[in-house]
Design a protein around this motif. Sequence first.
Motif, mmCIF file in Angstrom:
data_model
loop_
_atom_site.group_PDB
_atom_site.id
_atom_site.type_symbol
_atom_site.label_atom_id
_atom_site.label_comp_id
_atom_site.label_asym_id
_atom_site.label_seq_id
_atom_site.Cartn_x
_atom_site.Cartn_y
_atom_site.Cartn_z
ATOM 1 N N GLU A 1 18.914 21.127 97.689
ATOM 2 C CA GLU A 1 18.727 20.139 96.504
ATOM 3 C C GLU A 1 17.901 19.113 96.614
ATOM 4 O OE1 GLU A 1 22.422 19.548 95.508
ATOM 5 O OE2 GLU A 1 23.011 21.473 93.962
ATOM 6 N N LEU A 2 17.858 18.277 97.481
ATOM 7 C CA LEU A 2 17.330 16.898 97.269
ATOM 8 C C LEU A 2 16.187 16.591 97.310
ATOM 9 C CD1 LEU A 2 17.238 13.696 97.213
ATOM 10 C CD2 LEU A 2 18.105 13.704 99.589
ATOM 11 N N ASP A 3 15.658 17.491 98.697
ATOM 12 C CA ASP A 3 14.072 17.725 98.877
ATOM 13 C C ASP A 3 13.468 18.685 98.344
ATOM 14 O OD1 ASP A 3 14.585 15.750 100.615
ATOM 15 O OD2 ASP A 3 15.010 16.859 102.688
ATOM 16 N N GLU A 4 13.499 19.773 97.667
ATOM 17 C CA GLU A 4 13.300 21.397 97.958
ATOM 18 C C GLU A 4 13.824 21.163 96.046
ATOM 19 O OE1 GLU A 4 10.611 22.576 98.716
ATOM 20 O OE2 GLU A 4 10.602 21.254 100.946
ATOM 21 N N ASN A 5 14.350 20.548 95.635
ATOM 22 C CA ASN A 5 15.318 20.729 94.345
ATOM 23 C C ASN A 5 15.235 22.644 94.554
ATOM 24 O OD1 ASN A 5 15.992 19.632 91.455
ATOM 25 N ND2 ASN A 5 13.832 21.397 90.642
ATOM 26 N N ILE A 6 16.556 22.996 94.997
ATOM 27 C CA ILE A 6 17.084 24.326 95.189
ATOM 28 C C ILE A 6 18.606 24.409 94.846
ATOM 29 C CG2 ILE A 6 17.453 26.413 96.578
ATOM 30 C CD1 ILE A 6 14.748 25.583 98.289
ATOM 31 N N GLU A 7 18.833 24.605 93.875
ATOM 32 C CA GLU A 7 19.996 24.860 93.813
ATOM 33 C C GLU A 7 20.829 25.389 95.191
ATOM 34 O OE1 GLU A 7 21.061 27.761 90.763
ATOM 35 O OE2 GLU A 7 19.772 26.615 89.639
ATOM 36 N N ALA A 8 22.272 24.631 95.423
ATOM 37 C CA ALA A 8 22.994 24.981 96.496
ATOM 38 C C ALA A 8 23.240 26.239 96.414
ATOM 39 C CB ALA A 8 24.664 23.813 97.006
ATOM 40 N N ALA A 9 23.768 27.339 96.011
ATOM 41 C CA ALA A 9 24.124 28.928 95.804
ATOM 42 C C ALA A 9 22.439 29.551 95.954
ATOM 43 C CB ALA A 9 24.346 28.696 94.522
ATOM 44 N N LEU A 10 21.519 28.911 95.180
ATOM 45 C CA LEU A 10 20.511 29.890 95.984
ATOM 46 C C LEU A 10 20.088 29.542 96.995
ATOM 47 C CD1 LEU A 10 18.464 29.232 92.734
ATOM 48 C CD2 LEU A 10 19.510 31.286 93.651
ATOM 49 N N ALA A 11 19.993 28.081 97.804
ATOM 50 C CA ALA A 11 19.540 27.567 98.865
ATOM 51 C C ALA A 11 20.562 28.884 99.721
ATOM 52 C CB ALA A 11 19.755 26.557 99.006
ATOM 53 N N GLN B 1 20.095 35.972 103.310
ATOM 54 C CA GLN B 1 19.303 36.787 103.885
ATOM 55 C C GLN B 1 18.233 36.583 104.794
ATOM 56 O OE1 GLN B 1 16.545 36.661 100.447
ATOM 57 N NE2 GLN B 1 15.832 38.648 99.865
ATOM 58 N N ALA B 2 17.879 35.532 105.050
ATOM 59 C CA ALA B 2 16.569 35.944 105.909
ATOM 60 C C ALA B 2 16.999 34.940 107.255
ATOM 61 C CB ALA B 2 15.026 34.840 105.497
ATOM 62 N N GLY B 3 17.768 34.482 106.883
ATOM 63 C CA GLY B 3 18.003 33.716 108.558
ATOM 64 C C GLY B 3 17.727 32.268 108.495
ATOM 65 N N TYR B 4 16.895 31.862 107.908
ATOM 66 C CA TYR B 4 16.596 30.483 107.450
ATOM 67 C C TYR B 4 16.331 29.827 106.927
ATOM 68 C CZ TYR B 4 11.456 32.590 108.117
ATOM 69 O OH TYR B 4 10.444 33.212 107.975
ATOM 70 N N LEU B 5 15.932 28.401 106.480
ATOM 71 C CA LEU B 5 15.021 28.094 105.268
ATOM 72 C C LEU B 5 14.631 26.999 105.897
ATOM 73 C CD1 LEU B 5 14.634 28.167 102.387
ATOM 74 C CD2 LEU B 5 17.308 26.959 102.148
ATOM 75 N N GLU B 6 13.272 26.680 105.650
ATOM 76 C CA GLU B 6 12.142 25.878 105.499
ATOM 77 C C GLU B 6 12.256 24.423 104.456
ATOM 78 O OE1 GLU B 6 7.589 24.235 107.203
ATOM 79 O OE2 GLU B 6 7.941 26.680 106.750
ATOM 80 N N ILE B 7 12.503 23.574 105.026
ATOM 81 C CA ILE B 7 13.150 21.876 104.229
ATOM 82 C C ILE B 7 11.895 20.977 104.477
ATOM 83 C CG2 ILE B 7 14.466 20.541 102.736
ATOM 84 C CD1 ILE B 7 16.440 22.906 103.352
ATOM 85 N N CYS B 8 11.098 20.986 104.087
ATOM 86 C CA CYS B 8 9.917 19.731 104.366
ATOM 87 C C CYS B 8 10.103 19.078 104.990
ATOM 88 C CB CYS B 8 10.949 18.195 103.904
ATOM 89 S SG CYS B 8 11.046 18.282 102.434
ATOM 90 N N GLY B 9 9.668 21.027 106.143
ATOM 91 C CA GLY B 9 8.644 20.778 107.897
ATOM 92 C C GLY B 9 9.694 21.117 108.677
ATOM 93 N N MET B 10 11.391 20.770 108.104
ATOM 94 C CA MET B 10 12.155 20.799 109.393
ATOM 95 C C MET B 10 12.782 22.293 108.582
ATOM 96 S SD MET B 10 12.752 18.543 111.008
ATOM 97 C CE MET B 10 12.363 16.935 110.888
ATOM 98 N N ILE B 11 13.352 23.488 110.171
ATOM 99 C CA ILE B 11 13.785 24.343 109.296
ATOM 100 C C ILE B 11 15.777 24.567 109.800
ATOM 101 C CG2 ILE B 11 13.456 27.441 110.572
ATOM 102 C CD1 ILE B 11 10.579 25.296 109.431
ATOM 103 N N TYR B 12 15.623 25.316 109.201
ATOM 104 C CA TYR B 12 16.862 25.452 108.949
ATOM 105 C C TYR B 12 17.644 26.969 109.449
ATOM 106 C CZ TYR B 12 17.540 20.682 107.157
ATOM 107 O OH TYR B 12 17.587 19.504 107.048
ATOM 108 N N CYS B 13 18.513 27.014 110.239
ATOM 109 C CA CYS B 13 19.119 28.345 110.579
ATOM 110 C C CYS B 13 20.360 28.819 110.887
ATOM 111 C CB CYS B 13 17.649 28.543 112.031
ATOM 112 S SG CYS B 13 17.927 28.453 113.168
ATOM 113 N N LEU B 14 21.003 30.148 110.116
ATOM 114 C CA LEU B 14 21.943 30.464 111.131
ATOM 115 C C LEU B 14 22.088 30.564 112.584
ATOM 116 C CD1 LEU B 14 22.929 33.015 107.891
ATOM 117 C CD2 LEU B 14 22.928 30.281 108.076
ATOM 118 N N ALA B 15 22.564 29.926 112.904
ATOM 119 C CA ALA B 15 22.935 30.137 115.064
ATOM 120 C C ALA B 15 23.326 31.555 115.163
ATOM 121 C CB ALA B 15 24.215 29.574 115.339
#
Length: 459
Positions: free
Chosen positions: A420-430, A436-450
């Motif tokens: 929400e802070l860096d990409e202005n994506i609603e929490a539910a959508l994030a 869905q994809a298993g990962y999401l890129e936020i400001c150069g950092m990659i967040y992924c499900l273990a």
Amino acid sequence: MPAYKDEKRNTWYCQFYYKNWRGESKQKRKRGFSTKKAAKAWEQDFLNSLAKGSDIMFPVLVENYMDDLSTRLKPTTMETKRSIFETKITPYFMNFKVYEIDALAVRLWQNELLKYRDEKGNPYSDTYLRSINNQLSAILNYATVYYHLQNNPCKQTGSIGKSDADAMQIWTLDQFERFIEYEDKAAGRLAFDIFFWTGIREGELLALTIEDFTFNGVDEYHLNINKNFEVVRGTQYLLTPKTDSSNRCIMIPQFLYNEAIEYFAALYEPSPKERLFYFTKSYLLKEIKRVAHMAGLEPIRVHDLRHSHASLLIEMGFNILMVSQRLGHEKVETTWRTYAHLYPDKERILATKLDTVKIHGIAGNLSVEEQLLKFMQQFQKHLNQQPAIIDISNEEIYRWNPETKEKALVSQEEFEYEAELDENIEAALAVAEIFQAGYLEICGMIYCLASRGLPIKYL
């Protein structure tokens, strides 16, 4: 920067040393110039193309940018980029060095686009304006990374246009049924049925073979979407799907499977590996207009049949995640941004439910105030879950730094906060996107499900 005369050929040539991208010293020679000036100009242009600073001329930057992307993007995407640069961007900034393109220059260029009118007095569409502006911003981002441009002036001026059209045209099930009754060509009938009942893209349809329709022998019928047909400047391409998410297998109704099998059987000496449809996209557009006129309907674009399919799914009660996966969208946010207005009106639901509570109450020995409070809590929960009814509370989430190759475990709350802070994506959508994809890129950092692991491209 000397040039030399070739006495035998009575022409001029240039010969010089330069360093390639590996830092190796190389010699370059170019012959056949009619004048000494032309030979020197070619040498200067070649050296400019190797420049690594923001004093590079903008047209040279465009050439380098296109050469770089040509190894990474599909021909269709490259063709779109080239067309926009050749007609809408490069002519305006032809005489600029990259560092000379400041916020004022970008603002004046934007104003020229906004003032444009064609021979009928029509401006560029909002979505096209946004697309053009995005291309300039992209190349200037490229310049900040590789040509030491201090900042991207597009960030100061802001964008123009809109990322989505104001309205989309769709046909209801009744309208489509009326339309298809008037389609008297077998190929057209099957094609339009596939569009409406599956929501696939035009390029995906034109790439289909009969082998893409499968039956498990019991009660499941599938359509495999694993390729995309495109024509670029007369050359035909059979490409991989638009995105990784576009490579999908979807269930289809039995009648559609039967229709495809019957159509294939009626062809003359058909091959299972040959494409089912050999008409063009322009033919499809003409055909949908022809049949719509016969059916007494307002024509829509072929792509609007995809929107019509999404609308049908939403009307049937499927949540946004299921719609996104069926359409092959890379991000749930794309689906939500496109179709959110088709979901039930939340304010109308709220008012109606409040009337019901006031008149009839809710089962249980609760006061009216308690009933209203309970309903409001349920309604708020519904709003939060509307993008997709999913749960990742039992998942571990890792934050991966591609540069340092370091990873750290983060909570779902931290993940939602940073989205929400860096990409202005609603929490539910994030949450829906990483689910869905298993990962999401936020400001150069990659967040992924273990449980899903980090995509190979980031390792």
